[in-house]
Design a protein around this motif. Structure first.
Motif, PDB file in Angstrom:
ATOM      1  N   SER A  67      64.452   6.768  16.159  1.00  0.00           N
ATOM      2  CA  SER A  67      64.962   5.398  16.299  1.00  0.00           C
ATOM      3  C   SER A  67      64.993   4.727  14.931  1.00  0.00           C
ATOM      4  O   SER A  67      63.944   4.490  14.328  1.00  0.00           O
ATOM      5  N   PRO A  68      66.185   4.400  14.442  1.00  0.00           N
ATOM      6  CA  PRO A  68      66.261   3.793  13.105  1.00  0.00           C
ATOM      7  C   PRO A  68      65.586   2.423  13.071  1.00  0.00           C
ATOM      8  O   PRO A  68      65.661   1.669  14.039  1.00  0.00           O
ATOM      9  N   PRO A  69      64.932   2.086  11.955  1.00  0.00           N
ATOM     10  CA  PRO A  69      64.393   0.741  11.795  1.00  0.00           C
ATOM     11  C   PRO A  69      65.523  -0.292  11.834  1.00  0.00           C
ATOM     12  O   PRO A  69      66.671   0.010  11.498  1.00  0.00           O
ATOM     13  N   PHE A  70      65.195  -1.485  12.240  1.00  0.00           N
ATOM     14  CA  PHE A  70      66.204  -2.535  12.318  1.00  0.00           C
ATOM     15  C   PHE A  70      66.869  -2.801  10.979  1.00  0.00           C
ATOM     16  O   PHE A  70      68.056  -3.089  10.919  1.00  0.00           O
ATOM     17  N   ARG A  83      73.907  -0.763   8.410  1.00  0.00           N
ATOM     18  CA  ARG A  83      74.972   0.130   8.876  1.00  0.00           C
ATOM     19  C   ARG A  83      76.138  -0.586   9.537  1.00  0.00           C
ATOM     20  O   ARG A  83      77.260  -0.085   9.515  1.00  0.00           O
ATOM     21  N   TYR A  84      75.864  -1.691  10.203  1.00  0.00           N
ATOM     22  CA  TYR A  84      76.870  -2.301  11.071  1.00  0.00           C
ATOM     23  C   TYR A  84      77.143  -3.745  10.686  1.00  0.00           C
ATOM     24  O   TYR A  84      76.251  -4.454  10.231  1.00  0.00           O
ATOM     25  N   THR A 135      80.211  -5.150  15.299  1.00  0.00           N
ATOM     26  CA  THR A 135      79.765  -3.834  15.740  1.00  0.00           C
ATOM     27  C   THR A 135      78.341  -3.894  16.273  1.00  0.00           C
ATOM     28  O   THR A 135      78.015  -3.232  17.267  1.00  0.00           O
ATOM     29  N   LEU A 136      77.480  -4.684  15.642  1.00  0.00           N
ATOM     30  CA  LEU A 136      76.115  -4.843  16.149  1.00  0.00           C
ATOM     31  C   LEU A 136      76.135  -5.393  17.568  1.00  0.00           C
ATOM     32  O   LEU A 136      75.418  -4.922  18.442  1.00  0.00           O
ATOM     33  N   GLU A 187      71.823 -12.066  15.442  1.00  0.00           N
ATOM     34  CA  GLU A 187      71.474 -13.048  14.405  1.00  0.00           C
ATOM     35  C   GLU A 187      70.235 -12.587  13.631  1.00  0.00           C
ATOM     36  O   GLU A 187      70.159 -12.719  12.416  1.00  0.00           O
ATOM     37  N   TYR A 188      69.261 -12.023  14.341  1.00  0.00           N
ATOM     38  CA  TYR A 188      68.070 -11.510  13.662  1.00  0.00           C
ATOM     39  C   TYR A 188      68.438 -10.343  12.752  1.00  0.00           C
ATOM     40  O   TYR A 188      68.013 -10.288  11.594  1.00  0.00           O
ATOM     41  N   LEU A 189      69.223  -9.411  13.244  1.00  0.00           N
ATOM     42  CA  LEU A 189      69.645  -8.285  12.413  1.00  0.00           C
ATOM     43  C   LEU A 189      70.433  -8.767  11.198  1.00  0.00           C
ATOM     44  O   LEU A 189      70.260  -8.250  10.087  1.00  0.00           O
ATOM     45  N   GLU A 190      71.276  -9.752  11.393  1.00  0.00           N
ATOM     46  CA  GLU A 190      72.046 -10.304  10.270  1.00  0.00           C
ATOM     47  C   GLU A 190      71.132 -10.973   9.252  1.00  0.00           C
ATOM     48  O   GLU A 190      71.468 -11.050   8.073  1.00  0.00           O
TER      49      GLU A 190
END
Length: 131
Positions: free
Chosen positions: A71-74, A80-81, A85-86, A115-118
């Motif tokens: 499982s890739p880290p956030f 990546r995205y 796409t996310l 929003e958190y990933l961004e």
């Protein structure tokens, strides 16, 4: 007549207690608005959701390895995205994908997670890491 006097007295009392210290504001002074309480940002809500829903397998913070090596880290997912796409990838988690089990999330929760990933990308642009 008595009712009118009582009503006038009540209004006068309310006006006096509404000002600071019971004194009227200085001439020309404006009453300051009370600060509006703010809740957590959408990214903060997304971080809490990530901790709750995803941290069993993914590293959801800015550093460290995922508990599940597959499982890739956030922070990797964020790099990546793009935002669209996310959103699509997170929408897929309702049915499950790869080795990931189906996870029920609402559109609002998906928006918060995106929003958190961004926020990783925003932090990197500013030279820091999120949470």
């Amino acid at each position: 007549m008595i009712r009118l006097s009582l009503a006038a007295a009540a209004l006068a009392l309310a006006a006096c207690t509404a000002t600071a210290g019971g004194e009227p504001p200085a001439s020309g002074a404006r009453a300051e608005a009370a600060p509006v309480p703010t809740g957590p940002t959408r990214a903060e809500v997304g971080h809490r959701l990530a901790d709750k829903l995803c941290s069993r397998c993914h590293e959801v913070g800015a550093t460290g390895d995922s508990p599940n090596p597959a499982s890739p880290p956030f922070r990797v997912l964020a790099s990546r995205y793009d935002q669209v796409t996310l959103g699509k990838k997170l929408d897929d988690i309702a049915t499950g994908h790869y080795q990931m089990p189906p996870t029920k999330v609402t559109n609002d929760e998906i928006d918060s997670l995106v929003e958190y990933l961004e926020s990783f990308n925003d932090a990197w642009k500013q030279g820091s890491a999120p949470h």
